[in-house]
Design a protein around this motif. Structure first.
Motif, short mmCIF file in Angstrom:
data_model
loop_
_atom_site.label_atom_id
_atom_site.label_comp_id
_atom_site.label_asym_id
_atom_site.label_seq_id
_atom_site.Cartn_x
_atom_site.Cartn_y
_atom_site.Cartn_z
N GLY C 80 0.83 -1.21 0.00
CA GLY C 80 0.00 0.00 0.00
C GLY C 80 0.85 1.25 0.00
O GLY C 80 1.85 1.35 0.70
N SER C 81 0.47 2.20 -0.83
CA SER C 81 1.26 3.42 -0.97
C SER C 81 1.31 4.17 0.36
O SER C 81 2.30 4.79 0.71
CB SER C 81 0.67 4.31 -2.06
OG SER C 81 -0.70 4.52 -1.82
N ARG C 82 0.23 4.11 1.11
CA ARG C 82 0.19 4.80 2.39
C ARG C 82 1.33 4.31 3.30
O ARG C 82 2.11 5.11 3.85
CB ARG C 82 -1.15 4.54 3.06
CG ARG C 82 -1.41 5.33 4.33
CD ARG C 82 -2.81 5.04 4.84
NE ARG C 82 -3.82 5.45 3.85
CZ ARG C 82 -4.40 6.66 3.88
NH1 ARG C 82 -4.09 7.53 4.82
NH2 ARG C 82 -5.29 6.97 2.97
N GLY C 139 0.08 3.77 -6.11
CA GLY C 139 -1.11 4.22 -5.38
C GLY C 139 -2.20 4.69 -6.32
O GLY C 139 -3.39 4.45 -6.09
N ASP C 142 -3.73 1.48 -7.89
CA ASP C 142 -4.56 0.64 -7.03
C ASP C 142 -5.72 1.42 -6.42
O ASP C 142 -6.45 0.92 -5.56
CB ASP C 142 -3.72 -0.05 -5.95
CG ASP C 142 -3.22 0.92 -4.89
OD1 ASP C 142 -3.74 2.04 -4.77
OD2 ASP C 142 -2.28 0.55 -4.16
N SER C 144 -5.71 4.03 -4.44
CA SER C 144 -5.60 4.63 -3.12
C SER C 144 -5.20 6.11 -3.21
O SER C 144 -5.38 6.85 -2.25
CB SER C 144 -4.60 3.86 -2.26
OG SER C 144 -3.33 3.87 -2.86
N ALA D 194 -4.71 11.52 -1.20
CA ALA D 194 -5.52 10.30 -1.14
C ALA D 194 -6.85 10.51 -1.85
O ALA D 194 -7.37 11.62 -1.93
CB ALA D 194 -5.75 9.90 0.30
N THR D 198 -11.47 7.21 0.07
CA THR D 198 -10.79 6.76 1.28
C THR D 198 -11.55 7.31 2.48
O THR D 198 -11.88 6.62 3.41
CB THR D 198 -9.35 7.28 1.32
OG1 THR D 198 -8.71 6.90 0.14
CG2 THR D 198 -8.63 6.72 2.54
#
Lengths: 213, 213, 213, 213
Positions: C80-82, C139, C142, C144, D194, D198
């Motif tokens: 996950g990019s986060r 990100g 996907d 996000s 983001a 989200t």
DNA sequence: GATGAATGAGCGTTCATTCAT
DNA sequence: GATGAATGAACGCTCATTCAT
């Protein structure tokens, strides 16, 4: 004398030094470069020479010792100052004319400073001049050379003339045969640049004025 | 280019440089020492000269420019290659004989490296040789000098002989009058070191064989 | 190239350099001071580095090479990019937050001139941005991260925000824990500084105007 | 104030300095070169500035004083933190984007050393951050900005992001319009990178858990 | 005020020489 | 003997700053 196998290294260093000194000049030459060209370690140089200057001096000593020795031997077989001066001149120009790098070192690098010059003169050059002086003295005694000219002056002029031939040859890009200049230089120094008839004329003039007086 | 107000400073630097170069050699000389002796700040040197080498080159240029100019003027009033060569020799030996420091710089320091030598030769020495060459050519044309000797060879021998007089004088500690050697050197170069009778004999021989042919 | 026996010396020099550069700045730093602090001779520095600039560049290279390598490895284990951005931010702030001298050199000294900056950017910073870019692209793919923002712009803002945290930390005298800022910065960059209801409001507004249209 | 006609010279010096500093860097810049470009004598510079550093600092002061003053005035006519941040960002990028030399000086040369940086920060940058801080505080109070983020952190991130836009623009050879990045940067900082969903998801989650609680 | 010639402190780098191995 | 890593003294040149004019 007692430097058997390793004398090879000493010799390699000297040969490398001639090349490097000729190319870069004494001050421009790097000890490490000489070492590299001689394929020895930097530190090894100092096993054979006291310091950088000692390399140059040793180089000069080695060449002059051999040159002078061979020169003296050749002179023993010759007769007459004319022949002997011709021999000296030829050998002088041949030695340097056959190895331009060596010539550069002798003509240029050895004259870096009065300090060098003096040591240079004090040791071998002094012998070289003594040799010239001796030959000239002989000539003056046997009546082949003018006795009215100071011997040292003649020797210096002789050396100076040869020296300038070498210097000019180095600086000129042309690759002529330096040794071939020996004969004309000796001819010039012995017979003079003036035309013989100058003398005849002068004699004639003197005779005329003499007869007239 | 950069010729600030006081030419005096430039001159002081040059005079100081002659002394320092003569004493320490070019490489041994410190720019700061020259500055100190000239009573200027280190940086001031660089207002008048590009770098250390430029000091040496400028020195040489200044001296040669004046020497050559005066030499040419003096020659104009003279007749005959003999007189002219005597003038050149005298001026040459006088210039350096009157200023030992300058002589040291000219004989030794300017010959530091082939690089210097080449620039040295390329500029003024070339002119000097051209002057000699011209005088010799005149002599050969007016019948006072032998035409069978290459002019350049005579010029080189002449210069080499004078040059060696100066070098010997520098290295000798004795302070004799260098200029006094001009006449005997010219005499030697013109008349030769060989006894006149050598020629008479040769002439006689030639005459004999001539009459016989 | 020149990698003599003791890598220890090279390392000592680099560590000394960080301290001296941080304290005096690149131009204010004296090579002799670095040598002294590293307990080596001045000349020894030049056995390991080409020149003063090479010390700085090598320093940067060494740190960045290790930092990037470790960073990449850590990212491989994350999803996950986060998470990945959080990892990058934390490592970034940790690296510099744990060594103030190094931080000073990176934030200040490496930006001495466009010349440095360009080399700096061209080599490692480019890689760093590529890494960021890659994570952001992931990100965006996907789902996000917002796809409407240019990746490079996000990467620059991300880097710029972190960079300013470090710079502020350096200039502030307070010694707070820099790495603790990683989470809030990532939060800010991902979620934005605006209150969520801003969007709700906007959506409401849009809905209202939409229904009205 | 009381620098009538000659203020022209001071201004000419500052303009020349921007160019020279941008091209050569602060340490690479020569005072004499600035003087030459400003068409004044070297010494004249010291009638207007204490020393070289003072030129750089004065330059910065002059630009920042005007920029901040105009910025404050523009803000007075605007409402809402969003609009105000957009204004600040646009002016920031416009100022530097319209004068690459000035940008180079601000991004690179002013960061020569912590010493510069500190003075730089202490004076005007401090005011710039105070301005940002004030706008952010307003936003947090009126409910347009998240109150959970530390104001200084947001301010730093905002400044850092803008700063990096400028730095990248300088180092890139492309001459795109820097000011156009203002809106997307503000958008990014306010709304986050983001994807909105989200948040929706989070809100939904929160709602679900809320309803469940 | 303006000039620019003069100042001189300051430093990166080289390289002959040494010496532990 | 041989090595070559390490040493550290030494110096040409630059350039910010001053000050007499």
């Amino acid at each position: 004398m007692a430097r058997p196998r390793t004398d090879d290294k000493r010799s390699r260093i000297l040969h490398a030094a001639v090349k490097v000194f000729a190319k870069k000049g004494y001050f421009g030459a790097r000890v490490s470069e000489i070492a590299k060209k001689a394929a020895v370690a930097d530190g090894t140089i100092y096993l054979y020479f006291r310091n950088k200057e000692d390399i140059l001096v040793s180089l000069f000593d080695a060449v002059m010792a051999e040159h002078l020795e061979q020169g003296r031997q050749e002179l023993e077989g010759l007769h007459g100052s004319r022949e002997k001066l011709r021999s000296i001149a030829t050998r002088h120009l041949k030695l340097l004319g056959e190895n331009r790098d060596l010539a550069v070192v002798f003509q240029v690098e050895l004259r870096q400073s009065t300090q060098f010059m003096e040591r240079f003169t004090a040791s071998w050059l002094h012998d070289y001049f003594a040799l010239l002086d001796h030959v000239i003295a002989e000539g003056q005694e046997d009546g082949s050379l003018r006795p009215d000219l100071p011997r040292t002056l003649v020797a210096k002029a002789f050396f100076g003339a040869l020296d300038e031939m070498v210097t000019s040859w180095i600086l000129s890009r042309k690759d002529y045969d330096l040794a071939r200049l020996a004969d004309p230089v000796v001819d010039l120094l012995l017979e003079g640049a003036a035309l013989p008839r100058t003398r005849s004329a002068r004699l004639a003039l003197a005779a005329a004025s003499g007869s007239g007086g």
